[in-house]
Design a protein around this motif. Structure first.
Motif, PDB file in Angstrom:
ATOM      1  N   ARG A  92      32.279  26.851  15.378  1.00  2.00           N
ATOM      2  CA  ARG A  92      32.257  26.979  13.929  1.00  2.00           C
ATOM      3  C   ARG A  92      33.599  26.546  13.375  1.00  2.00           C
ATOM      4  NH1 ARG A  92      29.907  32.901  12.871  1.00  2.00           N
ATOM      5  NH2 ARG A  92      32.130  33.200  12.632  1.00  2.00           N
ATOM      6  N   PRO A  93      33.681  26.307  12.080  1.00  2.00           N
ATOM      7  CA  PRO A  93      34.970  25.934  11.497  1.00  2.00           C
ATOM      8  C   PRO A  93      36.053  26.981  11.707  1.00  2.00           C
ATOM      9  CG  PRO A  93      33.192  25.477   9.964  1.00  2.00           C
ATOM     10  CD  PRO A  93      32.588  26.238  11.116  1.00  2.00           C
ATOM     11  N   ASP A  94      35.649  28.251  11.944  1.00  2.00           N
ATOM     12  CA  ASP A  94      36.667  29.287  12.099  1.00  2.00           C
ATOM     13  C   ASP A  94      37.297  29.301  13.486  1.00  2.00           C
ATOM     14  OD1 ASP A  94      34.769  30.524  13.751  1.00  2.00           O
ATOM     15  OD2 ASP A  94      34.032  31.801  12.145  1.00  2.00           O
ATOM     16  N   GLY A  95      36.831  28.474  14.400  1.00  2.00           N
ATOM     17  CA  GLY A  95      37.504  28.344  15.676  1.00  2.00           C
ATOM     18  C   GLY A  95      36.877  29.105  16.828  1.00  2.00           C
ATOM     19  N   LEU A  96      35.871  29.941  16.581  1.00  4.55           N
ATOM     20  CA  LEU A  96      35.204  30.654  17.658  1.00  4.55           C
ATOM     21  C   LEU A  96      33.981  29.868  18.099  1.00  4.55           C
ATOM     22  CD1 LEU A  96      35.306  34.362  16.437  1.00  4.55           C
ATOM     23  CD2 LEU A  96      36.601  33.347  18.288  1.00  4.55           C
ATOM     24  N   LEU A  97      33.802  29.722  19.392  1.00  7.70           N
ATOM     25  CA  LEU A  97      32.686  28.951  19.922  1.00  7.70           C
ATOM     26  C   LEU A  97      31.442  29.825  19.990  1.00  7.70           C
ATOM     27  CD1 LEU A  97      32.026  26.153  21.077  1.00  7.70           C
ATOM     28  CD2 LEU A  97      32.498  27.077  23.338  1.00  7.70           C
ATOM     29  N   PHE A  98      30.351  29.355  19.414  1.00  6.94           N
ATOM     30  CA  PHE A  98      29.101  30.097  19.359  1.00  6.94           C
ATOM     31  C   PHE A  98      27.974  29.255  19.945  1.00  6.94           C
ATOM     32  CE2 PHE A  98      31.678  32.382  16.384  1.00  6.94           C
ATOM     33  CZ  PHE A  98      31.233  33.701  16.487  1.00  6.94           C
ATOM     34  N   ASN A 106      26.055  23.031  23.807  1.00 12.64           N
ATOM     35  CA  ASN A 106      26.668  23.751  24.921  1.00 12.64           C
ATOM     36  C   ASN A 106      25.667  24.530  25.757  1.00 12.64           C
ATOM     37  OD1 ASN A 106      26.280  26.287  23.547  1.00 12.64           O
ATOM     38  ND2 ASN A 106      28.117  25.867  22.339  1.00 12.64           N
ATOM     39  N   ARG A 107      24.387  24.290  25.504  1.00 13.66           N
ATOM     40  CA  ARG A 107      23.348  25.035  26.218  1.00 13.66           C
ATOM     41  C   ARG A 107      23.431  24.826  27.729  1.00 13.66           C
ATOM     42  NH1 ARG A 107      16.851  24.702  24.862  1.00 13.66           N
ATOM     43  NH2 ARG A 107      16.135  26.087  26.536  1.00 13.66           N
ATOM     44  N   ALA A 108      23.565  23.568  28.177  1.00  9.16           N
ATOM     45  CA  ALA A 108      23.595  23.279  29.615  1.00  9.16           C
ATOM     46  C   ALA A 108      24.801  23.937  30.272  1.00  9.16           C
ATOM     47  CB  ALA A 108      23.603  21.769  29.847  1.00  9.16           C
ATOM     48  N   THR A 109      25.942  23.900  29.582  1.00 13.96           N
ATOM     49  CA  THR A 109      27.156  24.489  30.152  1.00 13.96           C
ATOM     50  C   THR A 109      27.022  25.996  30.263  1.00 13.96           C
ATOM     51  OG1 THR A 109      28.437  22.713  29.147  1.00 13.96           O
ATOM     52  CG2 THR A 109      29.652  24.648  29.910  1.00 13.96           C
ATOM     53  N   VAL A 110      26.445  26.624  29.240  1.00 15.07           N
ATOM     54  CA  VAL A 110      26.262  28.072  29.301  1.00 15.07           C
ATOM     55  C   VAL A 110      25.317  28.440  30.433  1.00 15.07           C
ATOM     56  CG1 VAL A 110      25.376  30.076  28.053  1.00 15.07           C
ATOM     57  CG2 VAL A 110      26.828  28.421  26.875  1.00 15.07           C
ATOM     58  N   ASP A 140      27.395  36.994  14.640  1.00 11.12           N
ATOM     59  CA  ASP A 140      27.219  36.342  15.921  1.00 11.12           C
ATOM     60  C   ASP A 140      28.407  36.668  16.817  1.00 11.12           C
ATOM     61  OD1 ASP A 140      25.889  34.801  17.717  1.00 11.12           O
ATOM     62  OD2 ASP A 140      26.246  32.880  16.718  1.00 11.12           O
ATOM     63  N   THR A 141      28.189  36.669  18.125  1.00  8.54           N
ATOM     64  CA  THR A 141      29.256  36.991  19.061  1.00  8.54           C
ATOM     65  C   THR A 141      29.709  35.744  19.804  1.00  8.54           C
ATOM     66  OG1 THR A 141      27.595  37.625  20.707  1.00  8.54           O
ATOM     67  CG2 THR A 141      28.565  39.379  19.402  1.00  8.54           C
ATOM     68  N   PRO A 142      31.004  35.587  20.045  1.00  9.52           N
ATOM     69  CA  PRO A 142      31.502  34.417  20.774  1.00  9.52           C
ATOM     70  C   PRO A 142      30.936  34.367  22.186  1.00  9.52           C
ATOM     71  CG  PRO A 142      33.304  35.643  19.749  1.00  9.52           C
ATOM     72  CD  PRO A 142      32.080  36.484  19.628  1.00  9.52           C
ATOM     73  N   ILE A 143      30.690  33.187  22.672  1.00 10.31           N
ATOM     74  CA  ILE A 143      30.136  33.022  24.015  1.00 10.31           C
ATOM     75  C   ILE A 143      31.037  33.672  25.056  1.00 10.31           C
ATOM     76  CG2 ILE A 143      29.701  31.306  25.806  1.00 10.31           C
ATOM     77  CD1 ILE A 143      28.596  29.493  23.647  1.00 10.31           C
ATOM     78  N   ALA A 144      32.347  33.475  24.935  1.00  8.73           N
ATOM     79  CA  ALA A 144      33.255  34.032  25.930  1.00  8.73           C
ATOM     80  C   ALA A 144      33.124  35.547  26.005  1.00  8.73           C
ATOM     81  CB  ALA A 144      34.695  33.643  25.599  1.00  8.73           C
ATOM     82  N   ALA A 145      33.007  36.212  24.852  1.00  7.57           N
ATOM     83  CA  ALA A 145      32.887  37.665  24.844  1.00  7.57           C
ATOM     84  C   ALA A 145      31.559  38.106  25.454  1.00  7.57           C
ATOM     85  CB  ALA A 145      33.026  38.196  23.424  1.00  7.57           C
ATOM     86  N   SER A 146      30.482  37.399  25.134  1.00  3.32           N
ATOM     87  CA  SER A 146      29.169  37.762  25.675  1.00  3.32           C
ATOM     88  C   SER A 146      29.123  37.560  27.182  1.00  3.32           C
ATOM     89  CB  SER A 146      28.080  36.925  24.998  1.00  3.32           C
ATOM     90  OG  SER A 146      28.030  37.182  23.613  1.00  3.32           O
ATOM     91  N   LEU A 147      29.664  36.425  27.642  1.00  2.59           N
ATOM     92  CA  LEU A 147      29.675  36.162  29.079  1.00  2.59           C
ATOM     93  C   LEU A 147      30.586  37.158  29.803  1.00  2.59           C
ATOM     94  CD1 LEU A 147      29.798  32.264  29.181  1.00  2.59           C
ATOM     95  CD2 LEU A 147      27.887  33.724  29.856  1.00  2.59           C
TER      96      LEU A 147
END
Length: 616
Positions: free
Chosen positions: A25-31, A36-40, A116-123
């Motif tokens: 997102r423009p705010d800098g957090l990756l969602f 990025n589906r394949a990478t996740v 929404d929660t950042p991917i890094a935090a969820s992982l």
């Protein structure tokens, strides 16, 4: 895949912030994003592989590879369902969640303090959860306990408590606030215990009874240190507990604003403070605690020698997002110390607004000048008086801050921070005999917290988010500046473009006050009031209609929550407002879409209300 991470010590795109990747997102957090589906998926696979390797090592299994679901019935051992049943149950759960969960990531969702929660935090949460660490003791969580200590340092830096401070995670703001007042209440009984104990009464003999019951926080802690030097500290604390049990604090007062979170009603009941000793103070036109009301009550209590458990201020009230005048409350405390030789504990409920202090901090944790905040982060985003409150916050005694609100972390992740770590000894209990005592370098969490068992996975999630988006102007400051700017633009549009024409009548969307943080309170108001108009009822019916539409069409209608206003001006007191919690920054097209959808949805509900036959 590239996460946002900048510890360069400078703020803003002009100063070299990392470029956001696809899916950011423009705010800098990756969602989550199709790119990025394949990478996740690869990351999930790696986490599961690592988990099975660990699990195989623990069980001595020669084959650590996961079993294919269709082979499970033939290869399972022991009682219980096979993997086919597991897949069925988990598949059903996943389907139900994906079909009917609240649409947190949608820009149309403006109801609660969740996004929404950042991917890094969820992982990180998932990764930690698989190992099931319990941060009550390092014996159950050697890795995540260390991560929580790092998070504790981050939160103390965020709030300005520094090296003397201490923080820990909790299930949320409720328990953190309960714990803070538990500390404040226990502190208030210590001076009387010192006066009663034969080994310490000389330490306080120069204090009159009226000042003894309201000694300052730092003075009480210093007296406890003196009791330690005489090897009677534990006796004094046991005597303080006995004083509390026999009603020695039965008349102690707690001062809280009327806009405080509903948890405070539970808190006073739980701690036995009682409704009669809890004073709900008025708020001003900006829905901040009325400083004159605080002054009047505090002076009255101190003149009579009435114990004050604490004054509770807000940095981001739950309904309005308003930030109390912390600097004014602290000046009041200094005034009372000069005039009466007495003081009071100050706790800040910053569950929602604590992370917004990141707007004001450089990477070292020092306050930026106000002009720099406006220049480097976002023009005219943070009010001067809010900046002043954040600058004063380090002089308060404790603060609640919730990473699972403006920190965007998965639940549960609340936190309590104290300015002086000696405070937590007032609620400490001996470790369970089956726990170790830690390494001696850090305060152990279990004996010094209200909640014993706490998920290490939450610590992992907060730690991961902080590694990638720092709680300062380079990270969360930019994220939350965008949220604040969006809230302020919604407020501005109500003032300039808020006219609605419905069934021959003209109404206005009114933002009741300029928001301090990223919450906006709207009401509907007719340009011309007609006989029989009851705008309290109209606003309530509009809210009910919006809620029903959102539940019927979760992804196509705006979600809003409600707030019953309690303004000091009297004009909006009791009105049910449409409460918008802005948990993400909107680019101009998205903002236009959300604004248009809100206007259309509110106009539709107004039309239904206006068309109703008058009550007989």
């Amino acid at each position: 895949m590239q996460f946002h991470n900048n510890r360069s010590g400078r703020c803003g795109n002009e100063l070299g912030l990392a470029q956001t990747a696809a899916g950011a997102r423009p705010d800098g957090l990756l969602f989550p994003h199709p790119s990025n589906r394949a990478t996740v998926k690869e990351l999930f696979h790696r986490i599961v592989e690592d988990y099975y390797t660990w699990h195989g090592q623990c069980t001595g299994s020669p084959d650590t590879a996961p079993t294919a679901p269709h082979d499970a019935p033939e290869h399972r051992q022991g009682p219980g369902p096979g993997m086919d049943a597991v897949c069925r149950v988990v598949g059903e759960l996943s389907g139900r969640l994906s079909h009917a969960s609240v649409p947190w990531p949608s820009p149309m969702y403006l109801a609660q303090m969740t996004g929404d929660t950042p991917i890094a935090a969820s992982l990180a949460y998932l990764c930690g959860m698989l190992y099931n660490p319990n941060n009550v003791t390092p014996e159950a969580s050697p890795v995540t306990t260390e991560l929580e200590h790092e998070v504790s340092d981050d939160l103390c830096r965020l709030l300005g408590y520094g090296a003397r401070g201490w923080a820990h995670l909790s299930s949320g703001g409720h328990s953190a606030n309960y714990e803070a007042i538990w500390i404040a209440r226990n502190l208030r009984a210590v001076p009387q215990a010192l006066a009663e104990h034969p080994g310490t009464r000389d330490l306080v003999s120069h204090h009159a009874p009226a000042t003894l019951v309201n000694l300052g926080v730092d003075e009480v802690l210093a007296l406890l240190d003196a009791a330690s030097a005489r090897d009677v500290r534990e006796e004094v604390l046991r005597l303080a507990a006995d004083i509390r049990r026999r009603g020695g604090l039965s008349d102690a007062k707690l001062l809280v604003a009327r806009t405080a979170h509903y948890a405070w009603h539970k808190c006073v009941d739980l701690l036995g403070i009682g409704a009669g000793n809890t004073e709900w103070l008025e708020v001003d036109d900006g829905h901040r605690m009325d400083l004159s009301a605080v002054r009047n009550r505090v002076h009255a209590h101190l003149r009579r020698g009435q114990p004050i458990v604490a004054v509770v201020a807000c940095a981001g009230s739950s309904g309005e997002g308003s930030v109390d005048d912390l600097d004014g409350i602290l000046r009041l405390r200094q005034e009372c110390e000069r005039e009466y030789g007495a003081s009071f504990y100050i706790h800040v409920d910053a569950a929602f607004g604590g992370y917004c202090r990141a707007l004001c901090l450089d990477p070292a944790g020092d306050m930026l000048p106000y002009a720099e905040v406006s220049r480097l982060i976002h023009p005219a985003v943070l009010k001067q008086e809010v900046y002043d409150a954040f600058r004063a916050l380090p002089r308060t005694d404790s603060a609640t801050v919730d990473p699972h609100k403006n920190g965007h972390i998965p639940y549960p992740a609340g936190a309590l921070a104290v300015r002086d770590r000696r405070l937590v000894s007032l609620i400490a209990s001996g470790s369970a005999p089956y726990f170790g005592h830690g390494d001696g370098r850090r305060l152990p969490f279990g004996p010094h917290t209200l909640e014993g068992a706490r998920p290490g996975a939450a610590a992992a999630a907060v730690w991961a988010a902080h590694q990638l988006t720092r709680p300062d102007c380079t990270g969360y400051g930019r994220v939350l500046a965008g949220c604040l700017a969006t809230a302020q633009e919604l407020h501005h549009r109500c003032r300039t473009r808020g006219v609605l024409r419905v069934m021959g009548r003209e109404f206005r969307l009114v933002s009741r006050f300029e928001p301090d943080l990223n919450i906006v309170n709207l009401t509907v108001q007719p340009t011309q009031v007609l006989p029989g108009d009851d705008m309290g009822v109209v606003n309530l019916k509009v809210l009910e209609g919006l809620r029903a539409d959102a539940l019927a069409d979760p992804h196509g209608q705006p979600w809003v929550s409600s707030n019953e206003l309690a303004s000091g001006d009297g004009a909006s007191a009791g009105l049910h407002a449409l409460r918008l919690c802005v948990m993400q920054e909107f680019d101009p097209p998205t903002l236009d879409m959300v604004w248009r959808s809100l206007r259309e949805a509110i106009s539709r509900q107004l039309a239904a209300v206006v068309a109703e036959p008058p009550a007989t």
